[in-house]
Design a protein around this motif. Sequence first.
Motif, PDB file in Angstrom:
ATOM      1  N   TYR A  35       0.693  59.855 -56.573  1.00 38.57           N
ATOM      2  CA  TYR A  35       2.238  59.536 -56.955  1.00 38.57           C
ATOM      3  C   TYR A  35       2.737  60.617 -57.679  1.00 38.57           C
ATOM      4  O   TYR A  35       2.435  60.795 -58.658  1.00 38.57           O
ATOM      5  CB  TYR A  35       2.338  58.073 -57.370  1.00 38.57           C
ATOM      6  N   GLY A 128       5.019  58.221 -49.518  1.00 37.74           N
ATOM      7  CA  GLY A 128       5.444  58.111 -48.149  1.00 37.74           C
ATOM      8  C   GLY A 128       6.957  58.066 -47.976  1.00 37.74           C
ATOM      9  O   GLY A 128       7.485  57.560 -47.283  1.00 37.74           O
ATOM     10  N   THR A 135       2.944  63.171 -44.819  1.00 36.41           N
ATOM     11  CA  THR A 135       3.888  62.407 -44.288  1.00 36.41           C
ATOM     12  C   THR A 135       4.499  62.948 -43.091  1.00 36.41           C
ATOM     13  O   THR A 135       4.567  62.353 -42.022  1.00 36.41           O
ATOM     14  CB  THR A 135       4.836  61.630 -45.144  1.00 36.41           C
ATOM     15  N   GLY A 156      -3.998  53.131 -45.676  1.00 38.56           N
ATOM     16  CA  GLY A 156      -3.194  53.878 -46.771  1.00 38.56           C
ATOM     17  C   GLY A 156      -1.840  53.950 -46.599  1.00 38.56           C
ATOM     18  O   GLY A 156      -1.277  55.207 -46.694  1.00 38.56           O
ATOM     19  N   ASP A 179      -3.318  49.204 -47.966  1.00 39.77           N
ATOM     20  CA  ASP A 179      -3.191  50.107 -49.185  1.00 39.77           C
ATOM     21  C   ASP A 179      -4.173  49.356 -49.995  1.00 39.77           C
ATOM     22  O   ASP A 179      -4.100  47.898 -50.348  1.00 39.77           O
ATOM     23  CB  ASP A 179      -1.933  50.506 -49.480  1.00 39.77           C
ATOM     24  N   ASP A 206      -8.964  47.788 -49.635  1.00 37.04           N
ATOM     25  CA  ASP A 206      -9.709  48.866 -50.017  1.00 37.04           C
ATOM     26  C   ASP A 206     -10.144  49.343 -48.668  1.00 37.04           C
ATOM     27  O   ASP A 206     -11.261  48.535 -48.097  1.00 37.04           O
ATOM     28  CB  ASP A 206     -10.653  48.896 -51.058  1.00 37.04           C
ATOM     29  N   ALA A 207      -9.996  50.242 -48.132  1.00 42.38           N
ATOM     30  CA  ALA A 207     -10.579  50.944 -46.707  1.00 42.38           C
ATOM     31  C   ALA A 207     -12.188  51.148 -47.083  1.00 42.38           C
ATOM     32  O   ALA A 207     -12.901  51.154 -46.283  1.00 42.38           O
ATOM     33  CB  ALA A 207     -10.160  52.327 -46.523  1.00 42.38           C
ATOM     34  N   ASN A 225      -3.580  59.014 -43.425  1.00 46.57           N
ATOM     35  CA  ASN A 225      -3.257  59.889 -44.306  1.00 46.57           C
ATOM     36  C   ASN A 225      -3.578  59.629 -45.912  1.00 46.57           C
ATOM     37  O   ASN A 225      -2.959  58.837 -46.720  1.00 46.57           O
ATOM     38  CB  ASN A 225      -1.774  60.104 -44.356  1.00 46.57           C
TER      39      ASN A 225
HETATM   40  C1  LIG Z   1      -1.302  60.191 -49.205  1.00 48.91           C
HETATM   41  S1  LIG Z   1      -0.672  58.321 -49.405  1.00 48.91           S
HETATM   42  C2  LIG Z   1      -0.090  58.298 -47.749  1.00 48.91           C
HETATM   43  C3  LIG Z   1       1.045  57.255 -47.554  1.00 48.91           C
HETATM   44  C4  LIG Z   1       1.720  57.043 -46.126  1.00 48.91           C
HETATM   45  N1  LIG Z   1       0.577  56.521 -45.388  1.00 48.91           N
HETATM   46  C5  LIG Z   1       2.171  58.377 -45.652  1.00 48.91           C
HETATM   47  O1  LIG Z   1       1.807  58.777 -44.722  1.00 48.91           O
HETATM   48  O2  LIG Z   1       3.045  58.939 -46.207  1.00 48.91           O
HETATM   49  C6  LIG Z   1      -2.578  57.864 -49.362  1.00 48.91           C
HETATM   50  C7  LIG Z   1      -2.249  56.372 -49.674  1.00 48.91           C
HETATM   51  O3  LIG Z   1      -3.477  55.731 -49.580  1.00 48.91           O
HETATM   52  C8  LIG Z   1      -3.930  54.917 -50.421  1.00 48.91           C
HETATM   53  N2  LIG Z   1      -5.549  54.828 -50.807  1.00 48.91           N
HETATM   54  C9  LIG Z   1      -6.314  55.748 -51.145  1.00 48.91           C
HETATM   55  N3  LIG Z   1      -7.388  55.295 -51.217  1.00 48.91           N
HETATM   56  C10 LIG Z   1      -7.434  54.110 -50.378  1.00 48.91           C
HETATM   57  C11 LIG Z   1      -8.352  53.362 -50.020  1.00 48.91           C
HETATM   58  N4  LIG Z   1      -9.816  53.592 -50.404  1.00 48.91           N
HETATM   59  N5  LIG Z   1      -8.143  51.962 -49.467  1.00 48.91           N
HETATM   60  C12 LIG Z   1      -6.643  51.859 -49.035  1.00 48.91           C
HETATM   61  N6  LIG Z   1      -6.036  52.636 -49.268  1.00 48.91           N
HETATM   62  C13 LIG Z   1      -6.335  53.754 -50.011  1.00 48.91           C
HETATM   63  C14 LIG Z   1      -2.983  55.198 -51.651  1.00 48.91           C
HETATM   64  O4  LIG Z   1      -2.653  54.061 -52.701  1.00 48.91           O
HETATM   65  C15 LIG Z   1      -1.949  55.707 -50.974  1.00 48.91           C
HETATM   66  O5  LIG Z   1      -0.746  55.151 -50.987  1.00 48.91           O
END
Ligand SMILES: C[S@@+](CC[C@H](N)C(=O)[O-])C[C@H]1O[C@@H](n2cnc3c(N)ncnc32)[C@H](O)[C@@H]1O
Length: 289
Positions: A35, A128, A135, A156, A179, A206-207, A225
Amino acid sequence: MQPPKTHNHIELAFEIDSDLYELYIALLSQEGIEYFLEEETKLLAYLPESEWSTEKEEAIKALLQETFGSEPHFAATFMADRNWNAEWEAHLQPVEISDRFLIVQHQKEYAVKPGQIVIAINPKMSFGTGYHATTRLMMRQMEELDLDDKKIMDIGTGTGVLAIAARKLGNKNPILAFDNNAWAAENAVENVAENDVTDIQVELLDAEEELVANLEEGYDLILANINKNVLDRILPVIRRHAPTAQVLLSGVLVYDEPWLKKLLKRIRYTNVKTIYEDEWLSALIEPAN
Ligand SMILES: C[S@@+](CC[C@H](N)C(=O)[O-])C[C@H]1O[C@@H](n2cnc3c(N)ncnc32)[C@H](O)[C@@H]1O
């Protein structure tokens, strides 16, 4: 969705030349920071309080020192939960992603081209907004795909922008968007409602911990992403547990393309299409026979 955890954050302030913002964002995202707020004289980066530690501070310093050769200076400030909506909205302007997509904010004026899909995103601290190249790359790849009957998972999801875009492009199946940041998940729910789209299930997951069980639902397209480190760990899991799914990924720097190619070869994915903007890439990949 589970109730959100704390919204307290740590703000890191970097007083640097604005020409360096993109490079700093790229570097800091390697440390899992997602962020950012670009002000005139400083770049602000935010991470949840729970992710801040002496080790994290040292890792960021070492990364910047390695890149720039001198000791970095930045201030870290604790930020208690507050009305981020108002603060972020004040900074944002509509972003034209392509002839197909325009991202706008609640209550701000915008001009839309014929046939352009408008997505309203009111970000809190969620990534995002359309301000980031990754994005935009994801959305430009998506508009070239036939998504109508695909079953989609959005890993995410941030503001939920990609899941909303998929629905607005004509996708008809339920979408799972998740997310691991409570703030993001909560904001994605708000944006889904704001855009009046249905059947997008937003979860705080969490992924790296909860992917396998969710993949069992059977997905055709996985949007991811995220960043190199998370992709490195989850792509092999996706390959094993969603053996027929295409993956559309971003969050990878062009300098890391050799790493990506090696990983894809090892876990047997074929690269369908890679596109680039600034120092970022997005790749559409599918399982090799
Ligand atoms: C680069 S941003 C992408 C946001 C949106 N999808 C876009 O394309 O604009 C990555 C997102 O992945 C989330 N994230 C990072 N590690 C993660 C994990 N292990 N599991 C789930 N979400 C995760 C972050 O909190 C963030 O909101």
